[in-house]
Scaffold this motif. Structure first.
Motif, PDB file in Angstrom:
ATOM      1  N   LYS A 354      35.066 156.342 187.033  1.00  0.00           N
ATOM      2  CA  LYS A 354      36.011 156.523 188.119  1.00  0.00           C
ATOM      3  C   LYS A 354      35.931 157.965 188.625  1.00  0.00           C
ATOM      4  O   LYS A 354      35.455 158.856 187.919  1.00  0.00           O
ATOM      5  CB  LYS A 354      37.428 156.201 187.655  1.00  0.00           C
ATOM      6  CG  LYS A 354      37.609 154.739 187.254  1.00  0.00           C
ATOM      7  CD  LYS A 354      39.038 154.458 186.835  1.00  0.00           C
ATOM      8  CE  LYS A 354      39.225 152.992 186.485  1.00  0.00           C
ATOM      9  NZ  LYS A 354      40.628 152.678 186.086  1.00  0.00           N
ATOM     10  N   ASP A 411      39.168 157.206 193.252  1.00  0.00           N
ATOM     11  CA  ASP A 411      40.177 156.365 192.595  1.00  0.00           C
ATOM     12  C   ASP A 411      41.527 157.061 192.601  1.00  0.00           C
ATOM     13  O   ASP A 411      42.573 156.405 192.603  1.00  0.00           O
ATOM     14  CB  ASP A 411      39.747 156.063 191.162  1.00  0.00           C
ATOM     15  CG  ASP A 411      38.481 155.223 191.102  1.00  0.00           C
ATOM     16  OD1 ASP A 411      38.584 153.990 191.224  1.00  0.00           O
ATOM     17  OD2 ASP A 411      37.387 155.809 190.962  1.00  0.00           O
ATOM     18  N   ASP A 477      46.503 156.201 187.515  1.00  0.00           N
ATOM     19  CA  ASP A 477      45.600 155.065 187.331  1.00  0.00           C
ATOM     20  C   ASP A 477      46.357 153.838 186.865  1.00  0.00           C
ATOM     21  O   ASP A 477      46.074 152.713 187.299  1.00  0.00           O
ATOM     22  CB  ASP A 477      44.509 155.443 186.329  1.00  0.00           C
ATOM     23  CG  ASP A 477      43.407 154.389 186.252  1.00  0.00           C
ATOM     24  OD1 ASP A 477      42.903 153.978 187.327  1.00  0.00           O
ATOM     25  OD2 ASP A 477      43.047 153.974 185.141  1.00  0.00           O
TER      26      ASP A 477
END
Length: 604
Positions: A354, A411, A477
């Motif tokens: 990511k 991300d 996240d």
């Protein structure tokens, strides 16, 4: 769109790049070929009480109805922001002129303000006000300017007034409130208030305010905001859920009698996108009982009012007006894979790791941190000078990179609460880890916008500066994964309901059963979400299906067994697991159309 070409002079603050990037979107729309098709004015659409967020596609249809090329506008950009930021619109025909148009704010770091240096700079700028206005008036006459647009310097509004042409503000904040917010109860406050009042007087010479989402109080249009709030329902750039509609109703109802008496001048920020900045009752004005402040303001007022009487003969009968507009935002054009390849990231890393984007701009990373990223992550840093060494696992974005591409490829973004960063994170569904800027009042409006439409996580300045990023990255996240799962469940429930609709054949002879209603505006877990405008506009979940996502069969059976056949039982309201809250992002088109309509009204 207007069938007549105008000469617009767009004054753009050089404080940060957010002003310039959103201005580019509006200029791009203004430079598109116009048409002579008959269309409903955008201003009518935005204030139509029957329109809500779900009907914003009407505006999209109208904006897309161009068919015949006619004249194009002439647009001058006046700014001390670097020319390369405007290179795309210059290629379309805009003309760039480098000039100092405001004093801005002095920031030693991306998230701090030096108030002494800031106010010193504003005072020096105001000391040259007469000279600068004379120069701008002469230049506006030389280029045959029809209208001044400003985002959001104050001096161009005064220059337009002296030149006898209208000025239009397109912004979510003005610098008078930025300066006023720097008061700390010390001797510098006298100068702070004087500078704020001088800026306010110039802003009051603007005729139209197109107010962007994430706004704070804009004092120069206080009365016009109150009038707008009384006379309208929320526009397509706002929300229409019951909670905010009630808050909106309560606020405007309480204002109504005061406005009639023309004595109330409190905080004019409505419920919805904005934030409450210090209310008007807290502001120190020229009539302040504090004699030292009054004297200082009076001194600067002489500068403000000197030698430049207003000559707005062309539009002196036009009422000043405020219109709320959708998000003005740049959208990505390249895929994640192509963006990362261009940075030198190998294929295996692209597929397995990511990426976090550090978008402060020029923010150096300290050596000796270790790795501030969790395992399985890489980092990309914007604007880091080439002489600064990169820590392991980090990549450098090239100068002049198109940031929306990086935002969509990321991300997670780490940055400040600036309009450009917030709007691009919202439009691309990218979580934002932000370091607060407590001295900059625009943050109050932007954090409300992010909480309603985005996925914000706060990181302290100490955490950022010491490289302790992992907590914030993992939390952002987690929220992103929760969002994706909620969206997946929602879409599955919609598909199942659509399948059931195909099989169902209602029998009119059967007793009508009451179903549980789930408002389209329901919050999920106390947060509101956003994505693109169009994709779910025609999908409406069935309430019972959404209820089944949160209620067990056992509870349903107990409710059924306890219900008495002779008495109707109201079902308990149950919030759905998730519902996506959208914000229109076609503000560039809407602003361009509104500016053209404004000019058409003046010239016909």
């Amino acid at each position: 769109m207007s069938s007549k070409g105008y000469t617009f002079c767009y004054y753009v603050s050089g404080h940060g790049f957010g002003h310039a990037t959103r201005v580019n979107q509006i200029i791009t729309e203004l430079l598109k070929p116009s048409n002579d098709a008959t269309m409903a004015p955008v201003s009518t659409i935005l204030t139509d009480p029957s329109l809500t967020l779900s009907t914003s596609s009407i505006v999209n249809d109208i904006l897309a109805s161009t068919k015949k090329d006619t004249s194009r506008h002439t647009i001058y950009i006046v700014s001390d922001a670097p020319q390369f930021i405007f290179q795309d619109v210059i290629a379309l025909g805009a003309i760039y002129r480098n000039a100092k148009v405001d004093a801005g704010v002095v920031q030693p770091l991306a998230y701090s303000v030096d108030r002494h240096q800031t106010i010193s700079g504003v005072k020096a700028f105001l000391a040259r006000r007469d000279e600068m206005i004379k120069a701008e008036v002469a230049w506006l006459a030389q280029v045959n300017a029809d209208c001044v647009l400003a985002d959001a310097p104050f001096l161009p509004c005064a220059a337009a007034s002296a030149c006898g042409i209208p000025a239009c503000l397109i912004t979510n904040f003005t610098f008078d409130e930025v300066y006023r917010f720097l008061r700390e109860g010390d001797d510098l406050d006298n100068d702070v208030v004087a500078c704020a009042e001088a800026a306010l007087e110039d802003y009051r010479k603007a005729t139209l305010l197109l107010r962007l989402p994430g706004f704070i109080d804009i004092p120069s249009f206080d009365q016009e905001v109150i009038t707008m709030e009384i006379n309208r329902t929320p526009s397509i750039s706002e929300h229409s859920d019951d909670e905010f509609a009630q808050e909106h109703h309560d606020q405007t109802s309480s204002r109504r009698s005061s406005v009639v008496d023309e004595t109330w001048m409190g905080d004019a920020t409505p419920a919805g996108e904005g934030a409450m900045s210090p209310s008007s009752s807290d502001r120190t004005t020229v009539s302040s009982p504090n004699s030292s402040v009054s004297g200082r303001v009076s001194s600067l007022s002489k500068i403000v009012s000197s030698d430049f009487p207003s000559s707005m003969t062309k539009f002196e009968g036009m009422a000043r007006r405020v219109i709320d507009v959708p998000l003005v935002v740049r959208m990505a054009v390249n895929t994640r894979e192509d963006v990362l390849r261009s940075l030198g990231v190998d294929e295996e890393t692209i597929a397995t790791k990511k990426m976090v984007l550090v978008s402060f701009g020029g923010q150096r990373l300290k050596q000796g941190w270790g790795n501030p990223l969790p395992e399985g992550w890489i980092g990309v840093i914007c604007g880091l000078p080439v002489e600064h060494e990169l820590p392991e696992g980090f990549y450098r974005s090239p100068h002049g990179v198109y940031v929306p591409d990086l935002t969509r490829a990321a991300d997670i973004v780490i940055g400040k609460l600036g309009y450009g960063t917030c709007s691009e994170c919202i439009a691309h569904d990218t979580p934002l880890i932000y370091v607060s800027r407590p001295q900059f009042i625009e943050e109050h409006g932007l954090i409300k916008m992010m909480k309603r439409h985005g996925l914000p996580v706060e990181m302290t300045a100490e955490e950022f500066e010491t490289g302790h990023w992992q907590r914030s990255i993992l939390e952002a996240d987690r929220q992103a994964q929760e969002e994706r799962e909620g969206r997946r469940l929602f879409m599955e429930s919609c598909e199942e309901d659509n399948d059931e609709d195909e099989d169902e054949k209602p029998d009119a002879s059967q007793t009508q059963t009451q179903t549980l209603s789930v408002p389209l505006t329901t919050k999920a877990n106390g947060r509101r979400r956003s994505a693109s405008v169009a994709s779910l506009s025609t999908i409406r979940p069935k309430a019972n299906k959404m209820a089944r996502l949160t209620v067990t069969d056992k509870v349903e059976e107990e409710e059924e067994s306890n219900a008495k056949p002779c008495k109707h039982t109201e079902p308990e309201y149950i919030k759905p697991v998730w519902f996506e809250r959208r914000i229109p992002n076609n503000g560039g088109e809407v602003c361009a159309r509104l500016v053209e309509e404004f000019m058409d009204q003046l010239t016909h």
